[in-house]
Design an enzyme around this catalytic site. Structure first.
Site, short mmCIF file in Angstrom:
data_model
loop_
_atom_site.label_atom_id
_atom_site.label_comp_id
_atom_site.label_asym_id
_atom_site.label_seq_id
_atom_site.Cartn_x
_atom_site.Cartn_y
_atom_site.Cartn_z
CD GLU A 1 -3.21 -2.82 7.49
OE1 GLU A 1 -2.01 -2.56 6.91
OE2 GLU A 1 -4.21 -1.77 7.21
N GLY B 1 2.33 2.38 10.72
CA GLY B 1 3.39 3.31 10.77
C GLY B 1 3.61 3.10 11.86
CB SER C 1 4.96 -1.32 11.93
OG SER C 1 4.67 -0.28 12.32
CD GLU D 1 -3.08 5.20 7.19
OE1 GLU D 1 -3.69 5.20 5.48
OE2 GLU D 1 -2.02 5.20 7.57
CE LYS E 1 0.46 3.51 4.61
NZ LYS E 1 0.05 3.29 6.31
CG HIS F 1 -6.37 1.57 5.30
ND1 HIS F 1 -5.42 2.76 5.98
CD2 HIS F 1 -4.59 1.17 5.00
CE1 HIS F 1 -3.98 2.24 6.00
NE2 HIS F 1 -3.70 1.07 6.07
CG ASN G 1 -1.84 0.69 1.47
OD1 ASN G 1 -1.82 1.96 0.64
ND2 ASN G 1 -2.35 1.35 3.22
C1 PEP Z 1 -0.87 0.09 6.27
O1 PEP Z 1 -0.74 1.17 5.56
O2 PEP Z 1 -1.92 -0.45 5.58
C2 PEP Z 1 0.61 -0.34 6.77
C3 PEP Z 1 0.15 -1.35 7.20
O3 PEP Z 1 1.08 0.34 6.94
P1 PEP Z 1 2.99 -0.27 7.21
O4 PEP Z 1 3.50 -0.97 6.99
O5 PEP Z 1 3.43 1.62 7.46
O6 PEP Z 1 2.70 -0.18 9.02
#
Ligand code: PEP
Length: 254
Positions: free
Chosen positions: A167, A173, A213, A97, A11, A95, A9
């Site tokens: 997630e 992040g 992460s 976010e 983003k 997601h 992803n």
């Molecule tokens: C994500 O945005 O779905 C995500 C898992 O981000 P990160 O790997 O940076 O934590």
């Protein structure tokens, strides 16, 4: 055991279409060479056509980061599933976010899942609790609610066409991935919920990803977990070496 899957992803990165193409070109040969794992990258909407050209003929496929459930109409700034057909095979929906910053509800996320399935694409349905919900002992209940709501109206025979990504919001992040114990507990819980919704043979075929992460250093221990079929990767998917290492870790699971 389903074929493992890694989804990058991107983003709102990289900052230009030219840099998105450069990232795709850097991934093309090394990621394309990793067998035994499906590989998806999700660039920003405006970069999709250029990245599609850069990856043409490679086994790396494209996903979108979002979709609107309606096929067309007065939805300023939105992109329909029909517009993505032929470019993307996968679409990230729900997601955190978008759930938490943009107020997307379980019902809206569900409408997206149904729209994506209806167009023959694969929804990657994200679920996960906030730190406050975890601290309040509500993590499993939140994830079960989001899973049930996200899959409402999906025919039992179509459940295997959905990818679920656990997630935890506190891991996205932050550099603080869930421990393997937590990841297995939560994703095993989603699998158990799917058994109740369908049956054990169907539930075993649904791809369940961990996201939050994931990096080159922790991918192997996540890939070793019995219910984790892949990873949804944010930051590390922008680093070709890291994303290829993550794909390799899951390929060995096949
Ligand atoms: C994500 O945005 O779905 C995500 C898992 O981000 P990160 O790997 O940076 O934590």
């Amino acid at each position: 055991m389903p074929t493992p899957l890694v989804v990058g992803n991107w983003k709102m990165n990289p900052p230009s279409i030219a840099e998105a193409v450069a990232l795709a070109q850097a991934l093309r040969a090394p990621l394309g060479a990793v067998e035994g794992v499906e590989r998806v990258v999700c660039p920003p909407f405006v970069a999709l056509p250029a990245v599609a050209d850069a990856l043409a003929g490679s086994p790396i496929v494209l996903g979108a980061q979002n979709v609107h459930p309606q096929p067309k109409g007065a939805f300023t700034g939105e992109v329909s599933g029909a517009m993505l057909q032929g470019v993307c095979s996968h679409v990230i929906v729900g997601h955190s976010e978008r759930r938490h910053s943009l107020g997307e509800t379980d019902d809206f996320v569900n409408a997206k899942v149904l729209a994506v399935l209806g167009l023959g694409m694969t929804p990657v349905l994200c679920v996960g609790e906030t730190l406050e919900e975890r601290d309040a002992g509500e993590a499993s209940a939140v994830v079960e609610r989001q899973t049930a709501a996200g899959l409402a109206g999906v025919e039992p025979g179509d459940v295997t066409k959905v990818v679920l990504a656990y997630e935890p919001v506190w891991a996205i992040g932050t550099g603080r991935a869930a421990t393997p114990e937590t990841a297995q507990e939560m994703i095993g819980g989603i699998r158990a919920h799917l058994v109740r919704l369908t049956d054990s043979a169907t539930a075993a075929q649904v791809r369940l990803l961990y996201g939050g992460s994931v990096n080159a250093a922790n991918a192997a221990e996540l890939a070793a977990l019995p219910d984790v079929d892949g990873a949804l990767v944010g930051g590390a998917s922008l680093d070709p070496d890291a994303f290829v290492a993550i794909a390799r870790a899951f390929a060995t699971r096949a």
